[in-house]
Structure formats: C-alpha cells, structure tokens
Write a protein that holds these residues in place. Structure first.
Motif, PDB file in Angstrom:
ATOM      1  N   ILE A   1      -9.532 -89.844 -17.598  1.00 34.31           N
ATOM      2  CA  ILE A   1     -10.571 -90.186 -16.270  1.00 34.31           C
ATOM      3  C   ILE A   1      -9.987 -91.427 -14.809  1.00 34.31           C
ATOM      4  O   ILE A   1     -10.211 -92.097 -15.559  1.00 34.31           O
ATOM      5  CB  ILE A   1     -12.098 -90.019 -15.664  1.00 34.31           C
ATOM      6  CG1 ILE A   1     -12.753 -88.947 -16.837  1.00 34.31           C
ATOM      7  CG2 ILE A   1     -12.760 -89.509 -14.388  1.00 34.31           C
ATOM      8  CD1 ILE A   1     -13.448 -88.650 -17.345  1.00 34.31           C
ATOM      9  N   GLU A   2      -9.163 -90.810 -13.843  1.00 37.24           N
ATOM     10  CA  GLU A   2      -8.613 -91.650 -13.095  1.00 37.24           C
ATOM     11  C   GLU A   2      -9.197 -91.386 -11.435  1.00 37.24           C
ATOM     12  O   GLU A   2      -9.504 -90.971 -11.299  1.00 37.24           O
ATOM     13  CB  GLU A   2      -7.287 -91.495 -12.897  1.00 37.24           C
ATOM     14  CG  GLU A   2      -6.200 -92.216 -11.633  1.00 37.24           C
ATOM     15  CD  GLU A   2      -5.091 -92.549 -11.567  1.00 37.24           C
ATOM     16  OE1 GLU A   2      -4.946 -92.607 -10.561  1.00 37.24           O
ATOM     17  OE2 GLU A   2      -4.633 -91.171 -11.941  1.00 37.24           O
ATOM     18  N   ASP A   3     -10.128 -93.026 -12.243  1.00 31.87           N
ATOM     19  CA  ASP A   3     -11.198 -92.653 -11.287  1.00 31.87           C
ATOM     20  C   ASP A   3     -10.572 -93.648 -10.016  1.00 31.87           C
ATOM     21  O   ASP A   3     -11.178 -94.888  -9.691  1.00 31.87           O
ATOM     22  CB  ASP A   3     -13.032 -93.343 -11.779  1.00 31.87           C
ATOM     23  CG  ASP A   3     -14.175 -92.553 -10.748  1.00 31.87           C
ATOM     24  OD1 ASP A   3     -14.328 -92.324 -10.052  1.00 31.87           O
ATOM     25  OD2 ASP A   3     -15.243 -92.279 -11.669  1.00 31.87           O
TER      26      ASP A   3
ATOM     27  N   GLU B   1      -9.972 -87.703 -23.015  1.00 36.46           N
ATOM     28  CA  GLU B   1      -9.896 -86.958 -22.042  1.00 36.46           C
ATOM     29  C   GLU B   1     -10.015 -88.412 -21.303  1.00 36.46           C
ATOM     30  O   GLU B   1     -10.550 -89.564 -21.440  1.00 36.46           O
ATOM     31  CB  GLU B   1     -11.065 -86.387 -21.545  1.00 36.46           C
ATOM     32  CG  GLU B   1     -10.856 -85.920 -20.029  1.00 36.46           C
ATOM     33  CD  GLU B   1     -12.700 -85.362 -19.491  1.00 36.46           C
ATOM     34  OE1 GLU B   1     -13.132 -84.890 -18.682  1.00 36.46           O
ATOM     35  OE2 GLU B   1     -14.004 -85.813 -20.609  1.00 36.46           O
TER      36      GLU B   1
ATOM     37  N   HIS C   1      -8.050 -97.945  -8.742  1.00 34.14           N
ATOM     38  CA  HIS C   1      -8.492 -96.956  -9.505  1.00 34.14           C
ATOM     39  C   HIS C   1      -8.645 -97.378 -10.993  1.00 34.14           C
ATOM     40  O   HIS C   1      -8.197 -98.941 -11.446  1.00 34.14           O
ATOM     41  CB  HIS C   1      -7.342 -95.941 -10.165  1.00 34.14           C
ATOM     42  CG  HIS C   1      -7.055 -95.419  -8.573  1.00 34.14           C
ATOM     43  ND1 HIS C   1      -6.037 -94.054  -8.627  1.00 34.14           N
ATOM     44  CD2 HIS C   1      -7.573 -95.331  -7.365  1.00 34.14           C
ATOM     45  CE1 HIS C   1      -5.573 -94.296  -7.627  1.00 34.14           C
ATOM     46  NE2 HIS C   1      -6.299 -94.855  -6.576  1.00 34.14           N
TER      47      HIS C   1
ATOM     48  N   ALA D   1      -1.995 -93.224 -16.629  1.00 38.09           N
ATOM     49  CA  ALA D   1      -3.076 -91.733 -17.396  1.00 38.09           C
ATOM     50  C   ALA D   1      -2.415 -91.140 -18.239  1.00 38.09           C
ATOM     51  O   ALA D   1      -2.657 -91.077 -20.063  1.00 38.09           O
ATOM     52  CB  ALA D   1      -3.222 -91.380 -16.770  1.00 38.09           C
TER      53      ALA D   1
ATOM     54  N   LYS E   1      -3.003 -91.340 -23.194  1.00 43.31           N
ATOM     55  CA  LYS E   1      -3.675 -89.908 -23.558  1.00 43.31           C
ATOM     56  C   LYS E   1      -3.000 -89.934 -24.864  1.00 43.31           C
ATOM     57  O   LYS E   1      -2.216 -90.391 -25.281  1.00 43.31           O
ATOM     58  CB  LYS E   1      -2.853 -88.967 -22.777  1.00 43.31           C
ATOM     59  CG  LYS E   1      -3.775 -87.430 -23.116  1.00 43.31           C
ATOM     60  CD  LYS E   1      -4.862 -87.740 -22.832  1.00 43.31           C
ATOM     61  CE  LYS E   1      -5.332 -85.236 -23.041  1.00 43.31           C
ATOM     62  NZ  LYS E   1      -6.145 -85.465 -23.401  1.00 43.31           N
TER      63      LYS E   1
ATOM     64  N   ARG F   1     -12.949 -91.009 -22.478  1.00 50.06           N
ATOM     65  CA  ARG F   1     -14.362 -89.767 -23.124  1.00 50.06           C
ATOM     66  C   ARG F   1     -13.440 -89.541 -24.326  1.00 50.06           C
ATOM     67  O   ARG F   1     -12.453 -88.667 -24.235  1.00 50.06           O
ATOM     68  CB  ARG F   1     -14.505 -89.387 -22.468  1.00 50.06           C
ATOM     69  CG  ARG F   1     -15.024 -89.555 -21.078  1.00 50.06           C
ATOM     70  CD  ARG F   1     -16.483 -88.672 -20.699  1.00 50.06           C
ATOM     71  NE  ARG F   1     -17.193 -89.707 -19.578  1.00 50.06           N
ATOM     72  CZ  ARG F   1     -18.272 -90.085 -19.032  1.00 50.06           C
ATOM     73  NH1 ARG F   1     -18.501 -90.338 -20.647  1.00 50.06           N
ATOM     74  NH2 ARG F   1     -18.675 -91.006 -17.992  1.00 50.06           N
TER      75      ARG F   1
END
Length: 276
Positions: A239-241, A237, A268, A228, A232, A273
């Motif tokens: 998001i580790e969903d 943004e 994951h 993640a 960056k 975004r």
C-alpha cells in the motif's frame, strides 16, 4: 566553550556545516548519541513557537537543518531528534492504525531514538528493538538472517535500511517471514523521484563512487518510482499511502512534515500487509 562555538555558528547561519560534519564523520552506531548531546546544548537558541514536534510536543522558532549531502532546512527536532519522516509516521500511526490501542507485538529494526522510549512506555505494545550495531538495540542481528521465530510480530518497522543491505531479497524475505499473517510493516526508504527504475551496481564499492551513484557513501542502491514493486513478494500486499495529502496545509507546515508545495513519492508511507 562548546556553547560559545555553537552560538557563534548559529549567528553565522553555519549549523548546516556543523551537522553535516557530524553526519559524515561520526560512525553510525555513535551518531545518535553524539547528535543528541550536541543538540541539547543548542536548543535554547531555537526557542519559539513557529514549528512543533508532534512526537515530543516541543515547539521552536524553527527546526535544525539536516542532510548528509544536501542539507534540508527546518528538518531536525533539537529535543527528540525527529525528522520530517518520523513526525509523519507518528501522525500516521496515531491516526490510521491501532498501534496505541490494541495489544501488539512490535519489532523495530534500526530503531530511531525519537521513538524508542515512547513505544516502550506503551503498556499495550510488546516492543523489541533490533539492529546490527546500535547501542539502543535489544537484539543485535543482521536483517538478512534474523535469529527470530517465524510469524512472531504483528507489526514491523524498518526505515532507511533497505538502501544499506547487501542482499535486498534476503532482507525483505526475512522481514516478511517474522511478520504474522494479517500483520503489517512500514518500510520507508529514500527514493529518487527522478529515477523511474531502482538502480543497483554491485561493482561500485568505493564510498565516494557510491555517494555519486546512490546518494550516500554507505548506500548500495538507489530506489526509484518502482519502489512499491521492489517490495512486492507473493502473499504480500503493498500500500502506497498518500496520507500526507489528506492533511491540512497548516498542519504540514506546523509539524514541518514536508514542503507543502512539493509533495512527492518521498513523502508517501509504504505499508506492507501479509495476507492470511
């Protein structure tokens, strides 16, 4: 003759060896075509109703094994060639995004065969595929320097490519550049959950050494638990969903999304975004 050979291989439980041979010896740009025609000749041997592909809707007694180095059981749909990650992404896009309901411009980098016709047939999606050499691509390009207008796409998807690119920073910058403000991207890569920090060594150029260090002959890095933070950048943004952890165990098994007793970071979904 081919069917007889494959039938014998199935009886000897030797499909792992056959598929691994394809993966390791057929150039990437031809691989999906070859595997597609090969699996179409054997899917009759897998008829049943124990597992179901949520992408194409077909069901079988089990899926085919798949893997370049270590073969995974019950992984590849013999009809549409979806793997575990593709079926998981399909569910995620259906259940957690507006991809199938809103008007969206979509850039699909390194497009997977199981998805192409399904996305292209969606009337609400302005769909473009891109790849360095894939015969399925609308545009042939290098992701590190894309000849595309800035802030053109609402959604970008690029799975299992970042471990291949020479310059990761350039590739990420280009993906984020063509993404509209407020848009999102899904960037999934193979991750070693036993490695805390992603590993890269540009002096390693021998294919066999790359396989030893990075997991595959054409990989130039191996991502770790810091994936993640690798993605960056300013204005982005991450998001580790953990979407898979919200699904019923029965659904995970039915769609063969993962081993339900061993869910890791590899399962994951990483969403980026672009901030307004």
């Amino acid at each position: 003759k081919i069917k007889k050979t494959i039938s014998k291989a199935i009886k000897l439980n030797d499909m792992k060896r056959i598929i691994k041979f394809f993966l390791r010896n057929i150039p990437r740009k031809y691989l999906q075509k070859v595997v597609y025609f090969a699996t179409n000749s054997i899917k009759v041997f897998y008829l049943g109703n124990k597992v179901e592909c949520c992408v194409c809707g077909k069901h079988y007694r089990k899926f085919l094994p798949y893997g370049y180095v270590h073969s995974r059981e019950n992984a590849l749909c013999p009809n549409c060639l979806s793997l575990e990650r593709h079926r998981l992404i399909w569910l995620y896009l259906k259940e957690k995004t507006e991809l199938f309901s809103s008007n969206i411009s979509f850039l699909h980098i390194a497009p997977e065969l199981c998805f192409i016709s399904r996305f292209r047939n969606q009337q609400n999606i302005n769909y473009t595929t891109a790849d360095l050499e894939s015969p399925w691509a609308d545009i042939h390009l290098n992701v590190e320097q894309m000849p595309l207008e800035t802030e053109t796409y609402d959604f970008v998807m690029a799975n299992h490519i970042l471990e291949h690119v020479d310059n990761l920073d350039k590739a990420l910058s280009e993906i984020y550049r063509v993404l509209k403000k407020g848009g999102f991207a899904i960037l999934i890569s193979p991750i070693n959950p036993r490695r805390d920090k992603s590993y890269e060594d540009k002096t390693i150029t021998d294919p066999f050494e790359r396989e030893k260090h990075f997991g595959q002959k054409d990989h130039v890095r191996e991502f770790g638990m810091d994936y993640a933070s690798v993605l960056k950048k300013e204005g982005i943004e991450i998001i580790e969903d953990r979407f898979i952890e919200t699904l019923d165990r029965e659904k995970v098994i039915r769609y063969a999304l993962a081993n339900p007793d061993n869910i890791t970071i590899e399962n994951h979904i990483f969403v980026v975004r672009k901030q307004n």
